[in-house]
Design a protein around this motif. Structure first.
Motif, PDB file in Angstrom:
ATOM      1  N   ALA A 101      -5.556  13.902  -1.922  1.00  0.00           N
ATOM      2  CA  ALA A 101      -5.716  13.254  -3.227  1.00  0.00           C
ATOM      3  C   ALA A 101      -5.848  11.751  -2.976  1.00  0.00           C
ATOM      4  CB  ALA A 101      -4.524  13.550  -4.124  1.00  0.00           C
ATOM      5  N   PRO A 102      -7.079  11.256  -2.743  1.00  0.00           N
ATOM      6  CA  PRO A 102      -7.250   9.873  -2.286  1.00  0.00           C
ATOM      7  C   PRO A 102      -6.731   8.821  -3.271  1.00  0.00           C
ATOM      8  CG  PRO A 102      -9.364  11.009  -2.450  1.00  0.00           C
ATOM      9  CD  PRO A 102      -8.313  11.970  -2.856  1.00  0.00           C
ATOM     10  N   ALA A 103      -6.903   9.007  -4.566  1.00  0.00           N
ATOM     11  CA  ALA A 103      -6.465   7.981  -5.518  1.00  0.00           C
ATOM     12  C   ALA A 103      -4.944   7.859  -5.511  1.00  0.00           C
ATOM     13  CB  ALA A 103      -6.967   8.321  -6.911  1.00  0.00           C
ATOM     14  N   GLU A 104      -4.258   9.002  -5.577  1.00  0.00           N
ATOM     15  CA  GLU A 104      -2.795   8.986  -5.547  1.00  0.00           C
ATOM     16  C   GLU A 104      -2.284   8.510  -4.192  1.00  0.00           C
ATOM     17  OE1 GLU A 104      -1.359  12.851  -6.569  1.00  0.00           O
ATOM     18  OE2 GLU A 104      -2.523  12.911  -8.417  1.00  0.00           O
ATOM     19  N   TYR A 105      -2.984   8.890  -3.155  1.00  0.00           N
ATOM     20  CA  TYR A 105      -2.565   8.513  -1.804  1.00  0.00           C
ATOM     21  C   TYR A 105      -2.666   7.005  -1.618  1.00  0.00           C
ATOM     22  CZ  TYR A 105      -2.587   8.293   3.292  1.00  0.00           C
ATOM     23  OH  TYR A 105      -2.312   7.981   4.591  1.00  0.00           O
ATOM     24  N   ASN A 106      -3.777   6.403  -2.056  1.00  0.00           N
ATOM     25  CA  ASN A 106      -3.945   4.957  -1.921  1.00  0.00           C
ATOM     26  C   ASN A 106      -2.910   4.209  -2.752  1.00  0.00           C
ATOM     27  OD1 ASN A 106      -5.997   4.847  -0.060  1.00  0.00           O
ATOM     28  ND2 ASN A 106      -7.614   4.931  -1.590  1.00  0.00           N
ATOM     29  N   HIS A 107      -2.637   4.710  -3.943  1.00  0.00           N
ATOM     30  CA  HIS A 107      -1.627   4.066  -4.786  1.00  0.00           C
ATOM     31  C   HIS A 107      -0.266   4.103  -4.098  1.00  0.00           C
ATOM     32  CE1 HIS A 107       1.100   3.545  -8.221  1.00  0.00           C
ATOM     33  NE2 HIS A 107       0.132   2.773  -8.682  1.00  0.00           N
ATOM     34  N   LYS A 108       0.039   5.233  -3.468  1.00  0.00           N
ATOM     35  CA  LYS A 108       1.303   5.371  -2.751  1.00  0.00           C
ATOM     36  C   LYS A 108       1.371   4.390  -1.582  1.00  0.00           C
ATOM     37  CE  LYS A 108       4.073   9.126  -0.881  1.00  0.00           C
ATOM     38  NZ  LYS A 108       4.071  10.548  -0.544  1.00  0.00           N
ATOM     39  N   LEU A 109       0.264   4.222  -0.866  1.00  0.00           N
ATOM     40  CA  LEU A 109       0.241   3.291   0.264  1.00  0.00           C
ATOM     41  C   LEU A 109       0.435   1.850  -0.201  1.00  0.00           C
ATOM     42  CD1 LEU A 109      -2.579   4.733   2.544  1.00  0.00           C
ATOM     43  CD2 LEU A 109      -0.123   4.794   2.921  1.00  0.00           C
ATOM     44  N   TRP A 110      -0.192   1.492  -1.322  1.00  0.00           N
ATOM     45  CA  TRP A 110      -0.004   0.133  -1.848  1.00  0.00           C
ATOM     46  C   TRP A 110       1.448  -0.096  -2.239  1.00  0.00           C
ATOM     47  CZ3 TRP A 110      -3.034  -3.568  -0.650  1.00  0.00           C
ATOM     48  CH2 TRP A 110      -4.406  -3.371  -0.519  1.00  0.00           C
ATOM     49  N   ASP A 111       2.076   0.931  -2.828  1.00  0.00           N
ATOM     50  CA  ASP A 111       3.496   0.821  -3.173  1.00  0.00           C
ATOM     51  C   ASP A 111       4.335   0.621  -1.912  1.00  0.00           C
ATOM     52  OD1 ASP A 111       3.041   1.089  -5.874  1.00  0.00           O
ATOM     53  OD2 ASP A 111       3.579   3.216  -5.956  1.00  0.00           O
ATOM     54  N   HIS A 112       4.021   1.380  -0.866  1.00  0.00           N
ATOM     55  CA  HIS A 112       4.772   1.260   0.380  1.00  0.00           C
ATOM     56  C   HIS A 112       4.584  -0.114   1.014  1.00  0.00           C
ATOM     57  CE1 HIS A 112       5.123   5.880   1.159  1.00  0.00           C
ATOM     58  NE2 HIS A 112       5.747   5.473   0.066  1.00  0.00           N
ATOM     59  N   LEU A 113       3.362  -0.641   0.938  1.00  0.00           N
ATOM     60  CA  LEU A 113       3.100  -1.974   1.477  1.00  0.00           C
ATOM     61  C   LEU A 113       3.927  -3.020   0.729  1.00  0.00           C
ATOM     62  CD1 LEU A 113       1.405  -3.603   3.493  1.00  0.00           C
ATOM     63  CD2 LEU A 113      -0.309  -3.858   1.692  1.00  0.00           C
ATOM     64  N   MET A 114       4.027  -2.882  -0.570  1.00  0.00           N
ATOM     65  CA  MET A 114       4.820  -3.826  -1.366  1.00  0.00           C
ATOM     66  C   MET A 114       6.310  -3.716  -1.011  1.00  0.00           C
ATOM     67  SD  MET A 114       4.384  -6.157  -3.447  1.00  0.00           S
ATOM     68  CE  MET A 114       4.809  -7.015  -4.921  1.00  0.00           C
ATOM     69  N   ILE A 115       6.794  -2.503  -0.801  1.00  0.00           N
ATOM     70  CA  ILE A 115       8.195  -2.312  -0.425  1.00  0.00           C
ATOM     71  C   ILE A 115       8.466  -2.904   0.947  1.00  0.00           C
ATOM     72  CG2 ILE A 115       9.923  -0.556   0.163  1.00  0.00           C
ATOM     73  CD1 ILE A 115       8.588   1.232  -2.009  1.00  0.00           C
ATOM     74  N   MET A 116       7.526  -2.683   1.887  1.00  0.00           N
ATOM     75  CA  MET A 116       7.707  -3.208   3.239  1.00  0.00           C
ATOM     76  C   MET A 116       7.695  -4.725   3.266  1.00  0.00           C
ATOM     77  SD  MET A 116       5.420  -0.473   5.354  1.00  0.00           S
ATOM     78  CE  MET A 116       5.711  -1.135   6.969  1.00  0.00           C
ATOM     79  N   SER A 117       7.019  -5.340   2.304  1.00  0.00           N
ATOM     80  CA  SER A 117       6.983  -6.803   2.263  1.00  0.00           C
ATOM     81  C   SER A 117       8.192  -7.381   1.544  1.00  0.00           C
ATOM     82  CB  SER A 117       5.703  -7.279   1.569  1.00  0.00           C
ATOM     83  OG  SER A 117       5.768  -7.006   0.182  1.00  0.00           O
ATOM     84  N   GLY A 118       9.087  -6.532   1.107  1.00  0.00           N
ATOM     85  CA  GLY A 118      10.257  -7.008   0.368  1.00  0.00           C
ATOM     86  C   GLY A 118       9.881  -7.536  -1.006  1.00  0.00           C
ATOM     87  N   PHE A 119       8.788  -7.018  -1.562  1.00  0.00           N
ATOM     88  CA  PHE A 119       8.259  -7.404  -2.874  1.00  0.00           C
ATOM     89  C   PHE A 119       7.861  -8.879  -2.906  1.00  0.00           C
ATOM     90  CE2 PHE A 119      11.094  -3.810  -3.482  1.00  0.00           C
ATOM     91  CZ  PHE A 119      10.254  -2.928  -4.150  1.00  0.00           C
TER      92      PHE A 119
END
Length: 196
Positions: free
Chosen positions: A57-75
């Motif tokens: 599910a590419p759209a949901e998958y990309n959204h999840k990755l962006w969320d993870h990137l934001m979490i990894m950056s400490g917001f």
């Protein structure tokens, strides 16, 4: 002296590994917003290669990755995101509590659905349809009683429980109304040894 992982700062999402975390940390130090955005896109492409099975599910998958990137950056990551990303307040938010009925059941082996069906039948006008509905409820009660205690599953007991649950509104006579017998499925025999 060697540097061990236990001496480094903890990672918010360790499943991506220390190298991806170092990339995110580097991305935060880039002063130019456009270059920082390009760097974030390349980090996201690298993150996507780590879990190729999730690309169904590419759209949901990309959204999840962006969320993870934001979490990894400490917001702290300030770039042009292609979608709405998670905020720190929403990360630890609790869902609303589900309201459950706290009323106790008289006969737990029948379940709440039977009680609701009996209450529905009590609200119906006296008719042939209501009588048939009550018979179906009694038959379902007998099936449930058979699963709970096969020796005690007789019509008299079911009719007595039905009268109690309906507050005396449905009093079926075992001489007039007979419920079908519940046939329990045969238990499978043990495995037989094959002869050689």
């Amino acid at each position: 002296m060697l540097t061990y992982n236990t001496q480094l700062k903890p990672m918010p999402l360790p499943e991506y590994g220390r190298n991806i975390q170092n990339m995110v940390d580097y991305c935060l130090t880039i002063p130019d917003r456009e270059e920082r955005t390009r760097c974030a896109y390349s980090i996201l492409a690298t993150m996507a290669t780590l879990f190729p099975e999730l690309k169904t599910a590419p759209a949901e998958y990309n959204h999840k990755l962006w969320d993870h990137l934001m979490i990894m950056s400490g917001f702290q990551l300030d770039i042009d995101f292609p979608c709405e990303v998670i905020s720190e307040e929403n990360l630890y938010s609790r869902p609303e509590t589900v309201a459950y009925k706290s009323s106790s059941m008289r006969f737990r082996h029948y379940g709440r659905t039977i009680e609701e069906m009996i209450a529905r039948a009590c609200d119906m006008e006296p008719s042939e349809e209501r009588d048939e509905f009550v018979r179906l409820i009694a038959y379902q009660m007998k099936k449930l009683m058979t699963g709970f205690n096969p020796e005690a599953a007789d019509d008299r007991r079911v009719f007595n429980d039905l009268a109690i649950l309906s507050h005396g509104e449905f009093r079926l006579d075992p001489e007039e109304v007979r419920l079908r017998a519940i046939i329990e499925p045969a238990k499978p025999a043990g495995k037989k040894k094959k002869r050689k």
